[in-house]
Design a protein around this motif. Structure first.
Motif, PDB file in Angstrom:
ATOM      1  N   PHE A   1       0.760  -1.209  -0.020  1.00 26.39           N
ATOM      2  CA  PHE A   1      -0.076  -0.104  -0.118  1.00 26.39           C
ATOM      3  C   PHE A   1       0.791   1.296  -0.085  1.00 26.39           C
ATOM      4  N   LEU A   2       0.430   2.415  -0.640  1.00 27.85           N
ATOM      5  CA  LEU A   2       1.230   3.508  -0.670  1.00 27.85           C
ATOM      6  C   LEU A   2       0.430   4.730  -0.181  1.00 27.85           C
ATOM      7  N   ALA A   3       0.698   5.393   0.946  1.00 27.12           N
ATOM      8  CA  ALA A   3      -0.118   6.394   1.490  1.00 27.12           C
ATOM      9  C   ALA A   3       0.865   7.653   1.224  1.00 27.12           C
ATOM     10  N   PRO A   4       0.279   8.724   0.790  1.00 26.86           N
ATOM     11  CA  PRO A   4       1.070   9.976   0.171  1.00 26.86           C
ATOM     12  C   PRO A   4       1.176  10.884   1.112  1.00 26.86           C
ATOM     13  N   GLY A   5       2.010  11.755   1.195  1.00 29.34           N
ATOM     14  CA  GLY A   5       2.097  12.997   1.915  1.00 29.34           C
ATOM     15  C   GLY A   5       1.394  14.075   1.242  1.00 29.34           C
ATOM     16  N   ARG A   6       1.270  15.506   1.709  1.00 24.41           N
ATOM     17  CA  ARG A   6       0.506  16.376   1.055  1.00 24.41           C
ATOM     18  C   ARG A   6       1.233  17.878   0.905  1.00 24.41           C
ATOM     19  N   ILE A   7       0.793  18.746   0.175  1.00 21.79           N
ATOM     20  CA  ILE A   7       1.212  20.055   0.147  1.00 21.79           C
ATOM     21  C   ILE A   7      -0.240  20.728   0.127  1.00 21.79           C
TER      22      ILE A   7
ATOM     23  N   ILE B   1       4.388   6.587   2.308  1.00 18.13           N
ATOM     24  CA  ILE B   1       4.948   5.569   3.106  1.00 18.13           C
ATOM     25  C   ILE B   1       4.612   4.351   2.191  1.00 18.13           C
ATOM     26  N   CYS B   2       5.652   3.196   2.326  1.00 20.37           N
ATOM     27  CA  CYS B   2       4.940   2.274   1.529  1.00 20.37           C
ATOM     28  C   CYS B   2       4.774   0.992   2.746  1.00 20.37           C
ATOM     29  N   PHE B   3       3.593   0.311   2.556  1.00 20.91           N
ATOM     30  CA  PHE B   3       3.343  -0.687   3.670  1.00 20.91           C
ATOM     31  C   PHE B   3       3.400  -1.945   2.830  1.00 20.91           C
ATOM     32  N   ALA B   4       4.469  -3.085   3.368  1.00 16.64           N
ATOM     33  CA  ALA B   4       4.217  -4.208   2.791  1.00 16.64           C
ATOM     34  C   ALA B   4       3.696  -5.220   4.001  1.00 16.64           C
TER      35      ALA B   4
ATOM     36  N   ALA C   1      -0.091  11.743   9.130  1.00 12.18           N
ATOM     37  CA  ALA C   1      -1.280  11.392   8.425  1.00 12.18           C
ATOM     38  C   ALA C   1      -1.103  10.303   7.495  1.00 12.18           C
ATOM     39  N   ALA C   2      -0.083  10.256   6.784  1.00  7.80           N
ATOM     40  CA  ALA C   2      -0.087   9.202   5.863  1.00  7.80           C
ATOM     41  C   ALA C   2       0.219   7.720   6.735  1.00  7.80           C
ATOM     42  N   LEU C   3       1.049   7.892   7.898  1.00 10.41           N
ATOM     43  CA  LEU C   3       1.046   6.841   8.579  1.00 10.41           C
ATOM     44  C   LEU C   3      -0.132   6.095   9.222  1.00 10.41           C
ATOM     45  N   GLU C   4      -1.139   7.151   9.817  1.00  8.94           N
ATOM     46  CA  GLU C   4      -2.377   6.738  10.459  1.00  8.94           C
ATOM     47  C   GLU C   4      -3.173   6.392   9.386  1.00  8.94           C
TER      48      GLU C   4
ATOM     49  N   ASP D   1      -2.359  10.588  -6.519  1.00  8.70           N
ATOM     50  CA  ASP D   1      -3.328   9.885  -6.036  1.00  8.70           C
ATOM     51  C   ASP D   1      -3.142   9.712  -4.560  1.00  8.70           C
ATOM     52  N   GLY D   2      -4.446   9.393  -3.883  1.00  9.02           N
ATOM     53  CA  GLY D   2      -4.449   9.208  -2.364  1.00  9.02           C
ATOM     54  C   GLY D   2      -3.998   7.789  -2.071  1.00  9.02           C
ATOM     55  N   ILE D   3      -4.290   7.183  -0.915  1.00  9.91           N
ATOM     56  CA  ILE D   3      -3.957   5.996  -0.351  1.00  9.91           C
ATOM     57  C   ILE D   3      -4.424   4.894  -1.662  1.00  9.91           C
ATOM     58  N   ARG D   4      -3.433   4.124  -1.816  1.00 11.57           N
ATOM     59  CA  ARG D   4      -3.932   2.877  -2.906  1.00 11.57           C
ATOM     60  C   ARG D   4      -3.266   1.723  -2.478  1.00 11.57           C
ATOM     61  N   GLU D   5      -3.947   0.469  -2.866  1.00 13.84           N
ATOM     62  CA  GLU D   5      -3.085  -0.698  -2.850  1.00 13.84           C
ATOM     63  C   GLU D   5      -2.308  -0.748  -4.396  1.00 13.84           C
ATOM     64  N   TYR D   6      -1.076  -1.087  -4.177  1.00 17.26           N
ATOM     65  CA  TYR D   6      -0.042  -1.294  -5.294  1.00 17.26           C
ATOM     66  C   TYR D   6      -0.064  -2.668  -5.624  1.00 17.26           C
TER      67      TYR D   6
END
Ligand code: GLA
Length: 395
Positions: free
Chosen positions: A25-31, A54-57, A132-135, A383-388
């Protein structure tokens, strides 16, 4: 593009668990284009998710009650039992995750065993919302893997709640919303009161948006973020005592604020004055951005910086210097501190042909004055949080 990060996270997973991850999963930061600190005051904001993640395996472990995290970048791990109630621990990074688990448990949702490794390209403490990306990344994973049936809005609110209850930062909703709802090339105009939102394309043709990282690190647990919120709450209390019929903070007028100035005291007055002006600016900035009026957008950014520095007082010497010097350069239309403040990045609107000179000059000046090597990020709206999955994103 995220291959390097994904591979690094995959390897971390393999070496920690001696097994293959099943999901990424990829969770992005923001501007944020405009609207600082107004997200906890009924304001509008203009954030966008970026191509730093943040990439989560992840691997689900059947018949297990244990959830384990391996934080590759901290070389630290943590395990907990998913059938038990959790309370905050001494490692801050863990609290973001336990707070999410707690908020999900409070909703009566059940989860099972998991093995997770994560790693990040979002610099921490730089105002790009790695928290925020982590949570929200963890909330998204739990929702996805255990079919919890939570909406995207709920995921954002769960992330915010974790920060309030387990971390102790009384943040608004902007960062979590952007990380969950981000869309490629689209800025989000978010009403932080109703959470209604719309997307639009940012037109800044001929210009670039660059982030200059002052490398002054902050955490909002100790930065003064909660103090600012208290100043604002004090001001709001006085305003609503005097004008009980007003529904939303943004509906107070400047003259109402002036009427209660003495009563609320100078500090709260300055904070509220900034907020009312900033809420006003966001509407103008959204119009300028969608119409491609970069000159005006730049002007608004400059006004925001001045407000954040002198009225809301969340800048610092390094960022004030950086913004001031940047604005002296040719081709710079706007510059301001971005995010919660007290360090982190400035966001800069610069004509394409001047970008290289500006970077070179500001890097040199910043180094000469503060002996710090400034970092430059050219981010893309993503894009926002996604499964990769095998080179494609799955919602
Ligand atoms: C931090 C908070 C947000 C917001 C910004 C300032 O990033 O997490 O909720 O208040 O600061 O705009």
């Amino acid at each position: 593009m995220q291959e390097k990060l994904i591979n690094r996270t995959k390897e971390a997973f393999q070496s920690k668990y001696n097994a293959e991850p099943k999901h990424f999963f990829l969770a992005p930061g923001r501007i944020n284009m405009m609207g600082e600190h107004v997200d906890y005051s009924d304001g509008f904001v203009l954030p966008a998710a970026i191509d730093k993640h943040i990439c989560f395996a992840v691997k689900k472990v059947d018949d297990s009650e244990i959830c384990t995290f391996f934080a590759k970048d901290f070389d630290d791990s943590f395990s907990f039992n998913v059938t038990q109630k959790q309370t905050p621990v001494s490692q801050t990074w863990v609290n973001y995750l336990l707070g999410v688990f707690n908020a999900i448990q409070e909703r009566g949702k059940k989860i099972g065993g998991l093995e997770i490794a994560f790693s990040s390209t979002i610099p921490m403490g730089s105002g790009l919302s790695s928290s925020a990306a982590l949570e929200c990344g963890f909330a998204y994973i739990l929702n996805h893997i255990f079919d919890l049936d939570l909406t995207k809005k709920e995921l954002a609110l769960i992330g915010q709640k974790s920060e309030h209850t387990f971390v102790g930062v009384k943040c608004g909703i902007m960062d979590q919303f952007a990380s969950v709802f981000g869309k490629e090339r689209q800025v989000i105009l978010l009403d932080c009161n109703s959470l209604e939102h719309q997307y639009f394309e940012a037109h800044i043709d001929g210009c670039s948006l660059l982030l200059f990282d002052s490398c002054v690190k902050h955490t909002h647990l100790t930065s003064g973020y909660n103090d600012r919120r208290n100043d604002v709450d004090n001001g709001k209390k006085v305003l609503w005592e005097k004008f009980p019929d007003i529904e939303k903070f943004r509906d107070f007028s400047f003259s109402m604020l002036d009427e209660v100035r003495a009563e609320m005291g100078e500090t709260s007055y300055k904070r509220c004055l900034y907020l009312l002006k900033e809420i006003n600016r966001v509407e103008k900035a959204a119009k300028a951005l969608s119409e491609g009026d970069v000159q005006y957008l730049g002007q608004l950014m400059i006004e925001t910086h001045s407000g954040l520095s002198t009225e809301f007082e969340v800048s610092c010497d390094e960022l004030d210097f950086m913004v001031e010097e940047t604005l002296k350069e040719n081709g710079v239309l706007g510059a301001r501190i971005m995010g919660g403040g007290f360090g982190g990045c400035s966001i800069n609107l610069i004509k394409d042909e001047n970008v290289n000179d500006v970077i070179e000059n500001i890097t040199a000046k910043y180094k000469a004055d503060f002996a710090i090597e400034m970092k430059v990020y050219r981010v893309k709206i993503s894009d926002g949080i996604r499964e990769y999955k095998r080179n494609e994103f799955v919602v």
